[in-house]
Design an enzyme around this catalytic site. Structure first.
Site, PDB file in Angstrom:
ATOM      1  N   SER A  99       5.130  -0.341   1.395  1.00  0.00           N
ATOM      2  CA  SER A  99       5.307  -0.946   0.504  1.00  0.00           C
ATOM      3  C   SER A  99       4.434  -1.914   0.480  1.00  0.00           C
ATOM      4  O   SER A  99       4.949  -1.650  -1.577  1.00  0.00           O
ATOM      5  CB  SER A  99       7.338  -1.580   0.452  1.00  0.00           C
ATOM      6  OG  SER A  99       7.864  -1.755  -0.859  1.00  0.00           O
ATOM      7  N   PHE A 102       1.912   0.017  -1.971  1.00  0.00           N
ATOM      8  CA  PHE A 102       2.121   0.896  -2.857  1.00  0.00           C
ATOM      9  C   PHE A 102       2.576   0.231  -3.555  1.00  0.00           C
ATOM     10  O   PHE A 102       1.756   0.809  -5.212  1.00  0.00           O
ATOM     11  CB  PHE A 102       3.085   1.945  -2.786  1.00  0.00           C
ATOM     12  CG  PHE A 102       2.888   3.410  -1.755  1.00  0.00           C
ATOM     13  CD1 PHE A 102       2.108   3.809  -2.012  1.00  0.00           C
ATOM     14  CD2 PHE A 102       2.881   2.936   0.077  1.00  0.00           C
ATOM     15  CE1 PHE A 102       1.565   5.320  -1.214  1.00  0.00           C
ATOM     16  CE2 PHE A 102       2.200   4.260   0.565  1.00  0.00           C
ATOM     17  CZ  PHE A 102       1.732   4.974   0.165  1.00  0.00           C
ATOM     18  N   HIS A 103       3.104  -1.481  -3.698  1.00  0.00           N
ATOM     19  CA  HIS A 103       3.426  -1.514  -5.281  1.00  0.00           C
ATOM     20  C   HIS A 103       1.816  -2.079  -5.467  1.00  0.00           C
ATOM     21  O   HIS A 103       2.273  -2.226  -6.484  1.00  0.00           O
ATOM     22  CB  HIS A 103       4.824  -2.569  -4.749  1.00  0.00           C
ATOM     23  CG  HIS A 103       6.038  -2.648  -4.651  1.00  0.00           C
ATOM     24  ND1 HIS A 103       6.702  -1.820  -3.613  1.00  0.00           N
ATOM     25  CD2 HIS A 103       6.497  -3.335  -5.372  1.00  0.00           C
ATOM     26  CE1 HIS A 103       8.126  -2.439  -3.867  1.00  0.00           C
ATOM     27  NE2 HIS A 103       8.017  -1.997  -4.960  1.00  0.00           N
ATOM     28  N   GLU A 104       1.138  -2.479  -4.396  1.00  0.00           N
ATOM     29  CA  GLU A 104       0.128  -3.075  -5.315  1.00  0.00           C
ATOM     30  C   GLU A 104      -0.495  -1.784  -6.018  1.00  0.00           C
ATOM     31  O   GLU A 104      -1.886  -2.250  -7.057  1.00  0.00           O
ATOM     32  CB  GLU A 104      -0.949  -4.009  -4.119  1.00  0.00           C
ATOM     33  CG  GLU A 104      -2.460  -4.176  -4.683  1.00  0.00           C
ATOM     34  CD  GLU A 104      -2.348  -5.216  -5.285  1.00  0.00           C
ATOM     35  OE1 GLU A 104      -2.897  -5.857  -5.920  1.00  0.00           O
ATOM     36  OE2 GLU A 104      -0.708  -6.802  -5.184  1.00  0.00           O
TER      37      GLU A 104
END
Length: 514
Positions: free
Chosen positions: A436, A439-441
């Site tokens: 998670s 993918f946020h980065e």
């Protein structure tokens, strides 16, 4: 001098007096016990005062002591009954609620005490909060307009500069060719024209292209930040869908082979690679592939139109808050890690309120309005896109309720596969947070063209918060300490801090480039 005989013209009065005396005596006999009065516990709901009504029964006397209800008296007079009946009832009413009647009968808690607060209705307090919220924000709107004027530009929705983002649009369209490639791979695997090792290598290649190609396009083109975020979100969704498609088909192949080996006559397992199923899955509001989904019977066109109007309104509200409030606050701030600590805290707290509004609008627009519109148009039945995450008592509980499509994907394709391969639960949870965080980065750092890993650190910081809030929940059962910590660290401090960090780092990068 006592009256020895009663005149004939006073017979009616005597009758009323005698009746009242009889009622009074009957009342006294019923209320007196061996010690003069009944104890409070002996007075039940049929006596003078109802144990559940309290002082409210004073407004409407009970019939238990022989007196009439005032409402019945009015009806009796209206129906033409004798005046003596009204006189009798009025006289009896005078003897009903004496000063000696007990006023306190039950053990009760105050409505706002800790034992009773969650059993009470707080609709009035909720209305008060709404009124105060409207009043405070109305003042902030007026103050902001007086200070900055109207900051919404003419090209707020679309401008000529948006034309430079056409490579991103073409990249988004090209990504839709990858599911076709994955379908061809699975079709050949079904016909046993490819080995399992070759299928795995091809799927890894396809999913890697789904992420790397948009990243290269964004970094190469001078596109707007919002366009880059949208493309990266689309790329991540396509990647997760392709992973689910490949993983599910692989599992169905394994099950089909095991059933063939057992050769049971009652085993009914069908393994089919259907392009129609894949096409529906790629547009459906889910990240978990399966051959069929629960479907609704029809499309409610009027409902879709109303939801779409709400989507436009709340999207416009979100853009208004960003342009009118967040941008001036961010532009007039300093780098939170390079300035005065108190000043940085003041900026973060000032930014937290409009940032929270934008975040809630974003959640409502995406998870409630858009996904429900898409589900209605596709007759997709399972619309549990979120749960009541706002009541989460721990950070772990919040992540399991706030984004159900991603949560189901994580559980199905990351968490349980790790457990089946002998990985401990804590490590499996850490791996899920790691995926998670990556993918946020990607969704933030790539459009900003800045890799400072603030988003990655922010997501990984949730791991110790999960441990802390779980500990507090075990120590203080049925408490909202974890819920308060979630709102504080995630919405009041965490998100505004990330916004300031990314903004000033981007501005510093642009300044050094010039």
């Amino acid at each position: 001098m006592p009256i020895m005989e009663l005149p004939e013209n006073q017979g009616a009065t005597a009758t009323a007096t005698a009746t009242a005396s009889g009622i009074k005596s009957d009342l006294i006999r019923r209320r007196r016990g061996g010690n003069g009065f009944e104890p409070a516990t002996a007075i039940n709901g049929d006596d003078v005062c109802s144990s559940d009504a309290g002082f409210e029964t004073m407004n409407e006397p009970s019939k238990s002591v022989g007196e009439s209800n005032p409402r019945e008296e009015v009806e009796a007079v209206a129906n033409g009954q004798e005046e003596s009946n009204t006189t009798e009832a009025t006289t009896a009413y005078k003897f009903s609620y004496r000063a000696s009647a007990p006023a306190h009968r039950l053990i009760r808690e105050s409505p706002l005490s800790s034992d009773a607060i969650f059993r009470q209705s707080h609709a009035g307090l909720f209305n008060l909060c709404v009124v105060v919220l409207i009043a405070v924000n109305s003042r902030l709107i007026i103050e902001n307009l007086m200070k900055y004027g109207l900051l919404i530009r003419a090209g707020f929705w679309f401008s000529s500069k948006s034309l430079r983002d056409w490579p991103l649009l073409m990249c988004c369209l090209i990504l839709q060719l990858l599911p076709v490639t994955a379908f061809l791979v699975e079709k050949m695997a079904q016909k046993r024209r490819l080995t399992e090792r070759a299928v795995v290598i091809l799927h890894i290649t396809i999913t890697t292209v789904a992420i790397l190609y948009p990243v290269l396009v964004i970094l190469k083109c001078d596109s707007a930040f919002l366009s880059g975020v949208i493309l990266m979100l689309v790329a991540c969704i396509v990647w997760m869908k392709l992973v689910s498609y490949a993983h599910t088909n692989h599992d169905m192949r394994v099950l089909a082979k095991s059933i063939d080996k057992v050769e049971t006559s009652d085993a009914d397992y069908s393994y089919d690679v259907s392009f129609k199923s894949l096409a529906y899955f790629m547009v459906a509001p889910t990240l978990c592939y399966q051959l069929s989904y629960p479907r609704t019977p029809c499309i409610r066109k009027g409902w879709v139109a109303r939801q779409f109007i709400k989507l436009v309104i709340f999207t416009g509200l979100m853009g208004f808050i960003i342009e009118q409030y967040i941008n001036p606050i961010v532009q007039n701030s300093q780098h939170p890690l390079k300035g005065n600590l108190l000043y940085a805290i003041e900026r973060v707290l000032k930014l937290s309120v409009p940032n929270l509004y934008v975040w809630l609008c974003m959640f409502y627009c995406i998870f409630h309005l858009w996904l429900n519109i898409l589900a209605e148009l596709l007759c997709f039945g399972d619309r549990e896109f979120y749960k009541d995450w706002w009541n989460a008592k721990t950070i772990d509980e919040y992540w399991r309720m706030w984004n159900m499509p991603v949560h189901k994907w994580m559980v199905r394709h990351i968490y349980f596969p790790c457990l089946r391969n002998g990985i401990p639960k804590a490590v499996a949870l850490l791996i899920a947070f790691l995926v998670s965080a990556v993918f946020h980065e990607l969704c933030i750092a790539v459009p900003c063209r800045l890799f400072k890993f603030w988003a990655f650190i922010g997501i990984m910081f949730q791991v110790p918060l999960v441990i802390l809030t779980n500990f507090l929940q075990n120590q203080f059962q049925s408490s909202m300490v974890g819920n308060m910590m979630f709102w504080c660290f995630f919405c009041i401090l965490g998100q505004p801090m990330c916004v300031l960090l990314y903004y000033h780092d981007v501005m510093n990068r642009k300044g050094s480039a010039h």
